[in-house]
Scaffold this motif. Structure first.
Motif, PDB file in Angstrom:
ATOM      1  N   ALA A  28       0.842  -1.206   0.000  1.00  0.00           N
ATOM      2  CA  ALA A  28       0.000   0.000   0.000  1.00  0.00           C
ATOM      3  C   ALA A  28       0.873   1.250   0.000  1.00  0.00           C
ATOM      4  N   SER A  29       1.896   1.267  -0.854  1.00  0.00           N
ATOM      5  CA  SER A  29       2.811   2.410  -0.891  1.00  0.00           C
ATOM      6  C   SER A  29       2.401   3.359  -2.020  1.00  0.00           C
ATOM      7  N   ILE A  30       2.885   3.117  -3.243  1.00  0.00           N
ATOM      8  CA  ILE A  30       2.514   3.972  -4.386  1.00  0.00           C
ATOM      9  C   ILE A  30       1.839   3.118  -5.466  1.00  0.00           C
ATOM     10  N   THR A  31       2.542   2.056  -5.907  1.00  0.00           N
ATOM     11  CA  THR A  31       2.029   1.246  -7.016  1.00  0.00           C
ATOM     12  C   THR A  31       0.693   0.590  -6.643  1.00  0.00           C
ATOM     13  N   GLY A  32       0.645  -0.047  -5.473  1.00  0.00           N
ATOM     14  CA  GLY A  32      -0.559  -0.775  -5.047  1.00  0.00           C
ATOM     15  C   GLY A  32      -1.780   0.139  -4.937  1.00  0.00           C
ATOM     16  N   LEU A  50      -3.408  -5.119   1.029  1.00  0.00           N
ATOM     17  CA  LEU A  50      -2.777  -5.530   2.287  1.00  0.00           C
ATOM     18  C   LEU A  50      -1.408  -4.891   2.414  1.00  0.00           C
ATOM     19  N   ASP A  51      -1.058  -4.450   3.593  1.00  0.00           N
ATOM     20  CA  ASP A  51       0.318  -3.998   3.809  1.00  0.00           C
ATOM     21  C   ASP A  51       0.820  -4.515   5.143  1.00  0.00           C
ATOM     22  N   ALA A  52       2.094  -4.898   5.143  1.00  0.00           N
ATOM     23  CA  ALA A  52       2.686  -5.477   6.345  1.00  0.00           C
ATOM     24  C   ALA A  52       2.773  -4.449   7.473  1.00  0.00           C
ATOM     25  N   SER A  53       3.017  -3.182   7.129  1.00  0.00           N
ATOM     26  CA  SER A  53       3.220  -2.171   8.171  1.00  0.00           C
ATOM     27  C   SER A  53       1.891  -1.812   8.827  1.00  0.00           C
ATOM     28  N   ILE A  64      10.298  12.602  -4.704  1.00  0.00           N
ATOM     29  CA  ILE A  64      10.188  11.673  -5.839  1.00  0.00           C
ATOM     30  C   ILE A  64       9.752  12.486  -7.056  1.00  0.00           C
ATOM     31  N   GLY A  65      10.454  12.314  -8.174  1.00  0.00           N
ATOM     32  CA  GLY A  65      10.050  12.994  -9.412  1.00  0.00           C
ATOM     33  C   GLY A  65       9.045  12.130 -10.151  1.00  0.00           C
ATOM     34  N   LEU A  66       7.886  12.721 -10.496  1.00  0.00           N
ATOM     35  CA  LEU A  66       6.884  11.993 -11.289  1.00  0.00           C
ATOM     36  C   LEU A  66       6.723  12.682 -12.638  1.00  0.00           C
ATOM     37  N   ARG A 138       0.956  -9.015   6.996  1.00  0.00           N
ATOM     38  CA  ARG A 138       2.164  -9.460   6.274  1.00  0.00           C
ATOM     39  C   ARG A 138       1.883 -10.739   5.502  1.00  0.00           C
ATOM     40  N   VAL A 139       2.020 -10.682   4.193  1.00  0.00           N
ATOM     41  CA  VAL A 139       1.801 -11.858   3.347  1.00  0.00           C
ATOM     42  C   VAL A 139       3.078 -12.683   3.333  1.00  0.00           C
ATOM     43  N   HIS A 140       2.953 -14.007   3.534  1.00  0.00           N
ATOM     44  CA  HIS A 140       4.177 -14.820   3.517  1.00  0.00           C
ATOM     45  C   HIS A 140       4.073 -16.041   2.623  1.00  0.00           C
ATOM     46  N   GLY A 321       5.842  -2.868 -10.251  1.00  0.00           N
ATOM     47  CA  GLY A 321       6.664  -1.839  -9.596  1.00  0.00           C
ATOM     48  C   GLY A 321       7.994  -2.401  -9.123  1.00  0.00           C
ATOM     49  N   ASP A 322       8.438  -1.965  -7.940  1.00  0.00           N
ATOM     50  CA  ASP A 322       9.720  -2.435  -7.404  1.00  0.00           C
ATOM     51  C   ASP A 322       9.692  -3.942  -7.141  1.00  0.00           C
ATOM     52  N   ALA A 323       8.525  -4.513  -6.911  1.00  0.00           N
ATOM     53  CA  ALA A 323       8.437  -5.960  -6.698  1.00  0.00           C
ATOM     54  C   ALA A 323       8.875  -6.702  -7.954  1.00  0.00           C
ATOM     55  N   GLY A 334      11.417   4.442 -10.925  1.00  0.00           N
ATOM     56  CA  GLY A 334      10.762   3.414 -10.104  1.00  0.00           C
ATOM     57  C   GLY A 334       9.273   3.653  -9.897  1.00  0.00           C
ATOM     58  N   ALA A 335       8.932   4.776  -9.288  1.00  0.00           N
ATOM     59  CA  ALA A 335       7.515   5.059  -9.022  1.00  0.00           C
ATOM     60  C   ALA A 335       6.780   5.293 -10.339  1.00  0.00           C
ATOM     61  N   ASN A 336       7.451   5.961 -11.279  1.00  0.00           N
ATOM     62  CA  ASN A 336       6.824   6.187 -12.593  1.00  0.00           C
ATOM     63  C   ASN A 336       6.440   4.866 -13.250  1.00  0.00           C
ATOM     64  N   SER A 337       7.365   3.906 -13.231  1.00  0.00           N
ATOM     65  CA  SER A 337       7.079   2.605 -13.855  1.00  0.00           C
ATOM     66  C   SER A 337       5.926   1.908 -13.149  1.00  0.00           C
TER      67      SER A 337
HETATM   68  C1  LIG Z   1      16.880   7.704  -3.145  1.00  0.00           C
HETATM   69  C2  LIG Z   1      15.711   7.323  -3.991  1.00  0.00           C
HETATM   70  C3  LIG Z   1      15.183   8.248  -4.894  1.00  0.00           C
HETATM   71  C4  LIG Z   1      14.133   7.882  -5.752  1.00  0.00           C
HETATM   72  N1  LIG Z   1      13.639   8.798  -6.638  1.00  0.00           N
HETATM   73  C5  LIG Z   1      12.660   8.441  -7.517  1.00  0.00           C
HETATM   74  C6  LIG Z   1      12.149   9.385  -8.480  1.00  0.00           C
HETATM   75  O1  LIG Z   1      12.571  10.544  -8.542  1.00  0.00           O
HETATM   76  N2  LIG Z   1      11.173   8.953  -9.346  1.00  0.00           N
HETATM   77  C7  LIG Z   1      10.679   7.678  -9.307  1.00  0.00           C
HETATM   78  O2  LIG Z   1       9.804   7.348 -10.130  1.00  0.00           O
HETATM   79  N3  LIG Z   1      11.126   6.782  -8.393  1.00  0.00           N
HETATM   80  C8  LIG Z   1      12.097   7.130  -7.506  1.00  0.00           C
HETATM   81  N4  LIG Z   1      12.550   6.238  -6.569  1.00  0.00           N
HETATM   82  C9  LIG Z   1      11.984   4.873  -6.565  1.00  0.00           C
HETATM   83  C10 LIG Z   1      10.635   4.831  -5.835  1.00  0.00           C
HETATM   84  O3  LIG Z   1      10.722   5.351  -4.537  1.00  0.00           O
HETATM   85  C11 LIG Z   1      10.182   3.381  -5.789  1.00  0.00           C
HETATM   86  O4  LIG Z   1      10.262   2.841  -7.084  1.00  0.00           O
HETATM   87  C12 LIG Z   1       8.729   3.293  -5.322  1.00  0.00           C
HETATM   88  O5  LIG Z   1       8.613   3.685  -3.975  1.00  0.00           O
HETATM   89  C13 LIG Z   1       8.234   1.863  -5.480  1.00  0.00           C
HETATM   90  O6  LIG Z   1       6.911   1.829  -5.081  1.00  0.00           O
HETATM   91  P1  LIG Z   1       6.169   0.460  -4.811  1.00  0.00           P
HETATM   92  O7  LIG Z   1       4.795   0.851  -4.375  1.00  0.00           O
HETATM   93  O8  LIG Z   1       6.329  -0.414  -6.017  1.00  0.00           O
HETATM   94  O9  LIG Z   1       6.991  -0.241  -3.633  1.00  0.00           O
HETATM   95  P2  LIG Z   1       7.417   0.291  -2.190  1.00  0.00           P
HETATM   96  O10 LIG Z   1       7.352   1.778  -2.119  1.00  0.00           O
HETATM   97  O11 LIG Z   1       8.704  -0.353  -1.855  1.00  0.00           O
HETATM   98  O12 LIG Z   1       6.280  -0.277  -1.229  1.00  0.00           O
HETATM   99  C14 LIG Z   1       6.137  -1.638  -0.951  1.00  0.00           C
HETATM  100  C15 LIG Z   1       5.069  -1.801   0.137  1.00  0.00           C
HETATM  101  O13 LIG Z   1       4.849  -3.199   0.317  1.00  0.00           O
HETATM  102  C16 LIG Z   1       4.772  -3.495   1.704  1.00  0.00           C
HETATM  103  N5  LIG Z   1       5.207  -4.886   1.879  1.00  0.00           N
HETATM  104  C17 LIG Z   1       6.446  -5.400   1.699  1.00  0.00           C
HETATM  105  N6  LIG Z   1       6.455  -6.729   1.933  1.00  0.00           N
HETATM  106  C18 LIG Z   1       5.178  -7.060   2.270  1.00  0.00           C
HETATM  107  C19 LIG Z   1       4.541  -8.290   2.617  1.00  0.00           C
HETATM  108  N7  LIG Z   1       5.216  -9.445   2.659  1.00  0.00           N
HETATM  109  N8  LIG Z   1       3.218  -8.281   2.916  1.00  0.00           N
HETATM  110  C20 LIG Z   1       2.499  -7.116   2.878  1.00  0.00           C
HETATM  111  N9  LIG Z   1       3.061  -5.919   2.556  1.00  0.00           N
HETATM  112  C21 LIG Z   1       4.373  -5.892   2.248  1.00  0.00           C
HETATM  113  C22 LIG Z   1       5.715  -2.476   2.357  1.00  0.00           C
HETATM  114  O14 LIG Z   1       5.376  -2.264   3.718  1.00  0.00           O
HETATM  115  C23 LIG Z   1       5.500  -1.242   1.483  1.00  0.00           C
HETATM  116  O15 LIG Z   1       4.469  -0.401   1.985  1.00  0.00           O
HETATM  117  C24 LIG Z   1      13.600   6.572  -5.697  1.00  0.00           C
HETATM  118  C25 LIG Z   1      14.111   5.643  -4.780  1.00  0.00           C
HETATM  119  C26 LIG Z   1      15.169   6.013  -3.939  1.00  0.00           C
HETATM  120  C27 LIG Z   1      15.725   5.004  -2.978  1.00  0.00           C
END
Ligand SMILES: Cc1cc2nc3c(=O)[nH]c(=O)nc-3n(C[C@H](O)[C@H](O)[C@H](O)COP(=O)(O)OP(=O)(O)OC[C@H]3O[C@@H](n4cnc5c(N)ncnc54)[C@H](O)[C@@H]3O)c2cc1C
Length: 397
Positions: A28-32, A50-53, A64-66, A138-140, A321-323, A334-337
């Motif tokens: 539940a960060s950005i992508t979700g 669902l989010d672990a936190s 973060i740049g979008l 937390r999903v495992h 996303g980052d996953a 990262g967030a853009n993708s």
């Molecule tokens: C220094 C830095 C600068 C950046 N600048 C940019 C930028 O300018 N532009 C850009 O596009 N991107 C940027 N990024 C990348 C961007 O922050 C990430 O790509 C983005 O946060 C990924 O989002 P997400 O939602 O995919 O994952 P995350 O933000 O990593 O969120 C994952 C979520 O999943 C939850 N989670 C993890 N495991 C479990 C589990 N087992 N069960 C339940 N929940 C779980 C976590 O608690 C978390 O809330 C930057 C990253 C860094 C480190």
């Protein structure tokens, strides 16, 4: 319980218009959350995020740049830019540095705007329909249930069944470990140290990068949760794996986000010393004046071959996303993708819901279109790092 099915063994399930797939989103960060709101807009009603936190906090940073495309997606789901873009400059100032003195600067423009993790996250979550968000979950594990649907295993809770499971659970994704275990993180050879200094330099209006060869210091104003304005900074610094272990008593591919209380006095001293050797004194002062730091070791990963995995007889799991693939922050992708992948995945589900599009076939098509962009971003990161003298493959000075 059967294990996960092989990618090619699932049988296509034809859906009639109006079929409501049950969707579970992990993360539940950005992508979700972006995906959840897009699905809500598309008319899906059975969605759980669902989010672990128990309380969400930035896993990957402040500013973060979008890009405009991602900003437009957020606009289209009713999240207006003024809510999460307090500073609208699109200008980027790059300052070359030699012997700690400025050796010239260039001005370019970013095709988007800078925001902050907590501003986007708050704007998204407060628009969730009642009952869609489950924090502290937390999903495992992931198996297929007797009905052929996917079953998520959740710590301290019963299993959750879904037709589609979307893992948007970040760099150390449990979904990736379960679905694509051979793609492990590799340390990229440098660390993003981050912090928010209490004061803002008078002339800081644009995203500013101070770039001595072998390091990078990025600055931009940030509006904090309490409304106060601070200077958000990131210092990219080379560290060998051994050095990382010595400074932070951890493996950089396991501790991918270092919290303030995990930053040792020795690490602070070491990093501040380097900053004083590399950066103009005013920049090093900003770092030293910051009470709490975080850090993110830069990690690489092999390019994914799939984003979609059949689970059991009827269900699918997806990595987003980052996953799917954490890319280096220098790419600002990262967030853009994540937002772009969520948008095209939501379009696929909308076609399924409204017009009965065959879901497995539609998901394969989505994967085929989305994968090349992921490969490009993964390749770009080390090239950008090398040009700046950062990481395992520094270019000759
Ligand atoms: C220094 C830095 C600068 C950046 N600048 C940019 C930028 O300018 N532009 C850009 O596009 N991107 C940027 N990024 C990348 C961007 O922050 C990430 O790509 C983005 O946060 C990924 O989002 P997400 O939602 O995919 O994952 P995350 O933000 O990593 O969120 C994952 C979520 O999943 C939850 N989670 C993890 N495991 C479990 C589990 N087992 N069960 C339940 N929940 C779980 C976590 O608690 C978390 O809330 C930057 C990253 C860094 C480190």
């Amino acid at each position: 319980m059967t294990a996960l099915a092989h990618p090619h063994t699932a049988s296509p399930a034809l859906a009639a218009p109006g079929d409501q797939p049950t969707v579970a989103i992990v993360g539940a960060s950005i992508t979700g959350p972006t995906l959840a709101l897009l699905l809500h807009q598309a008319g899906l009603t059975n969605v759980t995020v669902l989010d672990a936190s128990p309380r969400l906090h930035a896993q990957a940073g402040g500013v973060i740049g979008l890009e405009h495309t991602a900003l437009d997606v957020l606009d289209s789901i009713g999240v207006p830019q003024h809510e999460f873009v307090p500073f609208t400059s699109e200008r980027v100032v790059a300052v070359k540095v030699a012997d700690r003195r400025e050796a010239g600067r260039t001005h370019t423009f970013y095709p988007g705007r800078s925001t902050a993790w907590h501003l986007i996250n708050t704007a998204l979550l407060q628009r969730f329909p009642e009952g869609w968000l489950r924090l502290g979950s937390r999903v495992h594990g992931l198996t297929s249930g007797p009905d052929g649907r996917a079953q998520l295993r959740i710590a301290d809770a019963g299993p959750l069944s879904a037709d589609l499971v979307v893992f948007a659970d970040g760099r150390r994704s449990t979904g990736r470990r379960l679905l694509d275990p051979d793609r492990e993180l590799r340390y990229g050879g440098y660390v993003a140290w981050r912090g928010q200094a209490p004061t803002v330099p008078q002339d800081l209006h644009d995203y500013t990068r101070i770039e001595p060869y072998g390091a990078g210091f990025h600055l931009f104003p940030i509006q904090r949760r309490d409304g106060s304005i601070a200077t958000d900074w990131t210092l990219y610094l080379n560290h060998s794996e051994q050095e990382f272990r010595t400074l932070l008593a951890a493996d950089p591919t396991r501790r991918t986000y270092v919290l303030p209380h995990q930053i040792t006095a020795h690490a602070r001293e070491h990093v501040t010393g380097h900053a004083r050797q590399l950066l103009p004194a005013t920049a090093a002062d900003i770092i030293e004046a910051t009470p709490a730091w975080t850090a993110a070791p830069i990690v690489d990963i092999a390019p994914p071959e799939r984003m979609v995995y059949p689970v059991g007889r009827h269900a699918h799991a997806v990595l987003l996303g980052d996953a799917l693939a954490p890319v280096r922050p220098n790419t600002a992708r990262g967030a853009n993708s994540g937002i772009e992948q969520a948008t095209s995945l939501a379009a696929t589900l909308r076609q399924h819901l409204r017009y009965g599009a065959d879901l497995p076939v539609a998901l394969e098509g989505w994967q085929r279109r989305a994968l090349p962009a992921v490969h490009d971003a993964l390749q770009l990161g080390p090239k950008l790092g090398a040009a700046l003298g950062l990481g395992h493959h520094p270019a000759p000075a």
